[in-house]
Design a protein around this motif. Sequence first.
Motif, PDB file in Angstrom:
ATOM      1  N   HIS A  46      82.001  61.899  46.761  1.00 19.15           N
ATOM      2  CA  HIS A  46      81.822  61.826  45.309  1.00 19.15           C
ATOM      3  C   HIS A  46      81.200  63.112  44.763  1.00 19.15           C
ATOM      4  O   HIS A  46      80.485  63.833  45.465  1.00 19.15           O
ATOM      5  N   GLY A  47      81.467  63.354  43.490  1.00 17.83           N
ATOM      6  CA  GLY A  47      80.996  64.567  42.836  1.00 17.83           C
ATOM      7  C   GLY A  47      79.501  64.743  42.893  1.00 17.83           C
ATOM      8  O   GLY A  47      78.998  65.871  43.006  1.00 17.83           O
ATOM      9  N   ILE A  48      78.743  63.633  42.841  1.00 13.49           N
ATOM     10  CA  ILE A  48      77.280  63.746  42.835  1.00 13.49           C
ATOM     11  C   ILE A  48      76.776  64.339  44.145  1.00 13.49           C
ATOM     12  O   ILE A  48      75.852  65.154  44.155  1.00 13.49           O
ATOM     13  N   VAL A  49      77.400  63.964  45.261  1.00 13.25           N
ATOM     14  CA  VAL A  49      76.981  64.512  46.556  1.00 13.25           C
ATOM     15  C   VAL A  49      77.450  65.953  46.706  1.00 13.25           C
ATOM     16  O   VAL A  49      76.706  66.807  47.208  1.00 13.25           O
ATOM     17  N   LEU A  50      78.664  66.264  46.252  1.00  9.59           N
ATOM     18  CA  LEU A  50      79.131  67.649  46.314  1.00  9.59           C
ATOM     19  C   LEU A  50      78.218  68.551  45.488  1.00  9.59           C
ATOM     20  O   LEU A  50      77.893  69.671  45.912  1.00  9.59           O
ATOM     21  N   ALA A  51      77.800  68.063  44.313  1.00  5.52           N
ATOM     22  CA  ALA A  51      76.890  68.848  43.479  1.00  5.52           C
ATOM     23  C   ALA A  51      75.549  69.028  44.180  1.00  5.52           C
ATOM     24  O   ALA A  51      74.948  70.113  44.138  1.00  5.52           O
ATOM     25  N   ALA A  52      75.065  67.965  44.834  1.00  4.51           N
ATOM     26  CA  ALA A  52      73.798  68.049  45.563  1.00  4.51           C
ATOM     27  C   ALA A  52      73.902  69.045  46.711  1.00  4.51           C
ATOM     28  O   ALA A  52      72.995  69.862  46.935  1.00  4.51           O
ATOM     29  N   LEU A  53      75.002  68.991  47.438  1.00  6.80           N
ATOM     30  CA  LEU A  53      75.205  69.944  48.528  1.00  6.80           C
ATOM     31  C   LEU A  53      75.289  71.373  47.994  1.00  6.80           C
ATOM     32  O   LEU A  53      74.799  72.315  48.626  1.00  6.80           O
ATOM     33  N   GLY A  54      75.902  71.530  46.823  1.00  2.00           N
ATOM     34  CA  GLY A  54      75.967  72.851  46.203  1.00  2.00           C
ATOM     35  C   GLY A  54      74.583  73.380  45.861  1.00  2.00           C
ATOM     36  O   GLY A  54      74.287  74.561  46.052  1.00  2.00           O
ATOM     37  N   ARG A  55      73.704  72.504  45.362  1.00  3.91           N
ATOM     38  CA  ARG A  55      72.339  72.911  45.020  1.00  3.91           C
ATOM     39  C   ARG A  55      71.576  73.338  46.284  1.00  3.91           C
ATOM     40  O   ARG A  55      70.852  74.335  46.281  1.00  3.91           O
ATOM     41  N   ILE A  56      71.759  72.574  47.351  1.00  3.94           N
ATOM     42  CA  ILE A  56      71.077  72.911  48.603  1.00  3.94           C
ATOM     43  C   ILE A  56      71.638  74.217  49.169  1.00  3.94           C
ATOM     44  O   ILE A  56      70.882  75.092  49.625  1.00  3.94           O
ATOM     45  N   GLY A  57      72.960  74.359  49.124  1.00  5.96           N
ATOM     46  CA  GLY A  57      73.567  75.606  49.582  1.00  5.96           C
ATOM     47  C   GLY A  57      73.089  76.799  48.784  1.00  5.96           C
ATOM     48  O   GLY A  57      72.912  77.897  49.324  1.00  5.96           O
TER      49      GLY A  57
END
Length: 366
Positions: free
Chosen positions: A273-284
Amino acid sequence: MMAEYEYAFPAIRGVQAGRVFFVSMCPLKLLPKIFVWDDDDLPPELRAQRTLNKGRIPEMARYLESNPTSYTFSAITASLDATVRFVPHSGGVHGAATGVLRIPMDGRFIINDGQHRRAAIEQALKARPELGDETIAVVFFIDKGLERCQQMFADLNRHAVRASKSIGVLYDHRDPLAALTREVVATSPVFKGFVETEATSLSKESRRLFTLSAIYGAHRSLFDSVTDVAPKAQTRLALTFWGIVDDQIPEWGDVRARRMRSPEVRADFIHTHGIVLAALGRIGNSLLLADQNPDTWRKTLGKLHDLDWARSNTGLWEGRAMIGGRVSKALNNVLLTTAAIRIHLGLPLPIEEQRAEDALRKEHRL
């Protein structure tokens, strides 16, 4: 006396729903002078348009200023409260299609569709007056009274559908981040063939795992404040980042190997889901700002393998990625989801994520 003075527009005459209308062109420099906006102070029931959203104007004006040789503005639709004359070029009155539309200068022009375009053009001309001699199409309807104008506005917007964010990314050739996202989706083994490029949501039985808009949003987070990396290098970093993440989420590979079906993975896990991809992007992004060498990320991101992404893990994801069992895209939920992943990875929380985490713990007394 004003009735003796006229605007003269070269026009094409047509008929729609039994009513005559005209299509013409108007120089951009005359648009703000002819179509004067003065309805903001009137109550809604006495206006023929919604209130001008001034927050939209600067972005539209910048678009026009930044793309003087490639901008595109669609036609403006306006009502005319005036007695007009159409003088056909052939000299005849009946059946003529082209001619000159003559409008008294004391006639009232009401924009039914395009008031933000008009305001943006007015602002852009201050920075680029040379655009003043270019033209925009105008569709004129002859209208007597306010009731029909209001109905025209309702009809024009009744079936208007804003293009999805995914297709906007797919077709946007001005935005470097959109270009990067398209290249990553087309070349990465993680995404190739499993990304929905038109819609922003997936149907229940879709074989796709991700949406283009979600990956674009993740890239926007991943490269936030990253200004010293060339576009090609950014693409390589994105490909490497998603490759490392993919190694830690076995279900993604299981779908590609056809050991699992996309609908099953989306139904049982939250990591597509987009929320997890966005979270992973923030961590990256945090990892990237600290060190641009992807080899230093592997040990940290390797801990993602032990994270339980299942929807049934409500003790972790309910109130963060999910509200009442449904995935939420709200900003606070993105912050809380990112915080949960950071804590699992042993990373410090940025201020805004720490505040969201503290509020959640206080609310649930965790």
